[in-house]
Design an enzyme around this catalytic site. Structure first.
Site, PDB file in Angstrom:
ATOM      1  N   THR A 384       0.689 -24.755 -18.942  1.00  0.00           N
ATOM      2  CA  THR A 384      -0.112 -24.783 -17.715  1.00  0.00           C
ATOM      3  C   THR A 384       0.622 -25.640 -16.683  1.00  0.00           C
ATOM      4  O   THR A 384       1.534 -26.391 -17.007  1.00  0.00           O
ATOM      5  CB  THR A 384      -1.538 -25.304 -18.002  1.00  0.00           C
ATOM      6  OG1 THR A 384      -2.088 -24.578 -19.084  1.00  0.00           O
ATOM      7  CG2 THR A 384      -2.463 -25.197 -16.818  1.00  0.00           C
ATOM      8  N   SER A 455     -12.062 -22.243 -19.682  1.00  0.00           N
ATOM      9  CA  SER A 455     -10.825 -22.967 -19.379  1.00  0.00           C
ATOM     10  C   SER A 455     -11.110 -24.456 -19.294  1.00  0.00           C
ATOM     11  O   SER A 455     -12.258 -24.871 -19.101  1.00  0.00           O
ATOM     12  CB  SER A 455     -10.289 -22.469 -18.035  1.00  0.00           C
ATOM     13  OG  SER A 455      -9.174 -23.228 -17.637  1.00  0.00           O
ATOM     14  N   GLY A 475      -2.322 -29.469 -19.542  1.00  0.00           N
ATOM     15  CA  GLY A 475      -2.451 -30.254 -20.780  1.00  0.00           C
ATOM     16  C   GLY A 475      -3.613 -29.856 -21.659  1.00  0.00           C
ATOM     17  O   GLY A 475      -4.176 -30.713 -22.348  1.00  0.00           O
TER      18      GLY A 475
HETATM   19  N1  GLY Z   1      -5.321 -22.043 -21.140  1.00  0.00           N
HETATM   20  C1  GLY Z   1      -5.677 -23.399 -20.958  1.00  0.00           C
HETATM   21  C2  GLY Z   1      -6.912 -23.546 -20.166  1.00  0.00           C
HETATM   22  O1  GLY Z   1      -7.242 -22.692 -19.357  1.00  0.00           O
HETATM   23  O2  GLY Z   1      -7.596 -24.509 -20.368  1.00  0.00           O
END
Ligand code: GLY
Length: 573
Positions: A384, A455, A475
């Protein structure tokens, strides 16, 4: 450990009867967040902080061409797709908090969705146990991408320039080539075995049969062309026509289940951001389908009943950790895609609820997570990415983007250059079995056709009387605690560099331990927290925060990129 009264009963009672607890609490309610308003001034110059200097420079180039913060955001996001594909890309999604110079605020949800043919059985092995391979690798792990639609949406609704112009720097970097940084080289090496399973992924990431080496120039002509088609035709350039067909064909040929309809029916959602007041500051942050803003707001509401400045360090940290513990417990239980599940947001965001939770916190003792009503490990992921932008007129973009795990699904769709995400793992694919971030989930986050997976992304903007801060980080589950600690550091008066460099700690309810970055706690503080009942675990540094601040008194901007990695750039011009 022994307690003098029935903790479980007391905690359950307080969680349920929160209004009564508030009345007994006697503290004044937290003021509802002030309505957004236009700031009275304009900075006159701009600041961008992102995880890669190519991306920051792309954003500044678009600003110089007359674009605003949202055009710059398109340039930064698209360039990150090329130079930092391990973290985000046009095969993934993003979440954005936007503040326009006229005061209007909006949350853009460009999160991926489950395809219509999603089948929970695809994520189980023949013994009915979680199949981590299909959850994390290859086309079954990929949700329908949201980022291309989000970029087109930003251009149409918020930008000043044609999409094509804002994408031009990314097309140029992809076509002319760039030198991958150490982090991308390491990410390719880490995922090499999975990349080798897909011919188009090998062609893109192992062009000479092995991961790129330092100093080698690397080109991405397929993605350059896909970005050009997106620029020329907007949504249709990616979700229909040649690219849409190639995506569906590649996914299906490799065992996935996407259809043309899944792509054509993808929709951006505009939502009202969460807005919470904390000690004279207004924090604007991400609503569901992110859990991040709800958790940050819940933690701030709990903390608003204490004056942290009057406490010694161990007690201040103790209260922050206890607030984290309680917010993560709720995260596991309640949150999912708002278009599919009813969530008790009024309760979770209520100062009364926070006051009830506050009463369950002892001033000198950790609350074992097992004592909270029942509702697991953490990989403090380096996946991310986040960037922050303020333009000369005071438009602000706080945007977090992801393909989920490092290098997403590792699956590149033949002929497109598009690396697909592995966001399906962010669903609770198997109830109460942890995902790659150790997060548990319930029915609220079960997969369903067209549903967005929960998310942790928490793009945020903090408004004070004298300062504005644009804050976010990657993270996994640690995003939430990083952003919280960033907000508290901003409120404590730290500058952009101080905020991103600050050492981190993290608690997510289960496992019941505090993860500690080296140097985050002094030996005396660590000893005091251990005496209170905490288990502390040293961990390698995590996160990659990119912050822009605006000092309203001096009307100056400051931009900083996290020192934990080498390629980021925060720049003011
Ligand atoms: N894929 C990590 C999030 O969206 O938290």
């Amino acid at each position: 450990m022994t307690f003098s009264f029935n903790w479980r009963a007391a905690l359950l009672g307080l969680l349920v009867a929160t209004s009564a607890a508030y009345a007994a609490d006697g503290r004044p309610p937290v003021t509802p967040a002030a309505a957004p308003a236009a700031l009275a001034q304009r900075p006159g110059h701009a600041g961008i902080a992102s995880a890669n200097f190519h991306a920051t420079e792309a954003g500044l180039e678009v600003l110089a061409k007359g674009g605003n913060a949202f055009d710059a955001a398109i340039a930064v996001a698209a360039t990150l797709s090329v130079v930092e594909p391990e973290s985000s890309g046009i095969g993934g999604g993003f979440m954005a908090v936007l503040h326009r110079a006229d005061g209007r605020e909006v949350f853009i949800d460009a999160r991926e969705t489950a395809p219509a043919a999603v089948n929970p059985k695809d994520y189980l092995d023949k013994n009915g146990e979680p199949n981590r391979d299909t959850a994390l690798n290859g086309p079954l792990s990929a949700g329908i991408p949201g980022e291309p639609a989000g970029l087109a949406w930003l251009a149409t609704h918020y930008g000043k320039l044609p999409l094509k112009d804002s994408l031009a720097p990314a097309v140029r970097v992809a076509r002319d080539g760039f030198v991958p940084d150490g982090r991308l080289i390491n990410a390719i090496a880490e995922r090499e075995q999975d990349i080798r399973r897909w011919p188009a992924s090998v062609a893109k990431y192992l062009p000479s049969g092995k991961p790129p080496v330092a100093g080698q120039t690397w080109k991405d002509p397929d993605q350059a062309r896909t970005l050009e088609l997106l620029g020329e035709h907007g949504f249709d350039g990616f979700y229909r026509g040649e690219i849409g067909k190639k995506l569906v064909d590649a996914v299906r040929a490799a065992g996935g289940n996407w259809t043309a309809k899944d792509l054509e029916s993808y929709q951006i959602k505009e939502r009202t951001p969460i807005s919470v007041d904390y000690r004279g500051y207004r924090v604007v942050t991400a609503p569901p389908a992110s859990s991040g803003g709800v958790a940050v707001a819940e933690i701030l509401n709990i903390l608003s009943g204490y004056d942290l400045t009057k406490l010694d360090e161990p007690h201040r940290l103790h209260l922050v950790i206890e607030a984290m513990r309680r917010a993560f417990r709720d995260h596991n239980d309640y949150l999912g895609d708002p278009d599919f599940v009813k969530m008790p947001l009024d309760m979770l965001l209520s100062p009364y609820y926070a006051a009830g939770l506050r009463q369950t916190i002892l001033m000198d003792k950790a609350t074992p997570s097992s004592m909270l009503p029942a509702s697991t490990g953490i990989d403090p992921g380096m996946h991310t990415t986040h960037f922050s932008v303020i333009d000369k007129d005071g438009n602000i973009a706080s945007i977090t983007l992801t393909v989920n795990y490092t290098m997403g699904s590792t699956f590149v769709a033949e002929g497109t250059g598009v690396l697909l995400n592995d966001e399906m793992d962010d669903f609770a694919l198997v109830p109460n079995k942890p995902n790659v971030y150790g997060l548990l989930g319930s029915a609220a986050n079960a997969p369903a056709p067209g549903k967005r997976m929960l998310s942790s992304m928490t793009p945020s903007i903090v408004f004070g009387a004298d300062r504005v801060g644009v804050i976010g980080s990657p993270g996994g589950s640690t995003i939430i605690t990083q952003v919280l600690e960033g907000i508290l550091a901003f409120i404590d008066g730290k500058d952009a560099k101080g905020i991103v460099a600050q050492k981190r700690f993290h608690h997510q309810y289960m496992p019941d331990r505090v993860d500690v970055e080296p140097g985050a706690f002094s030996p005396a503080t660590a000893e005091a927290l251990t005496r209170m009942g905490y288990t502390l675990k040293d961990r390698n540094p995590w996160g990659y925060m990119n912050v822009v601040t605006w000092d309203l008194k001096t009307n100056t901007l400051d931009a900083a990129s996290d020192p934990r990695r080498e390629s980021g750039l925060g720049k003011v011009q």
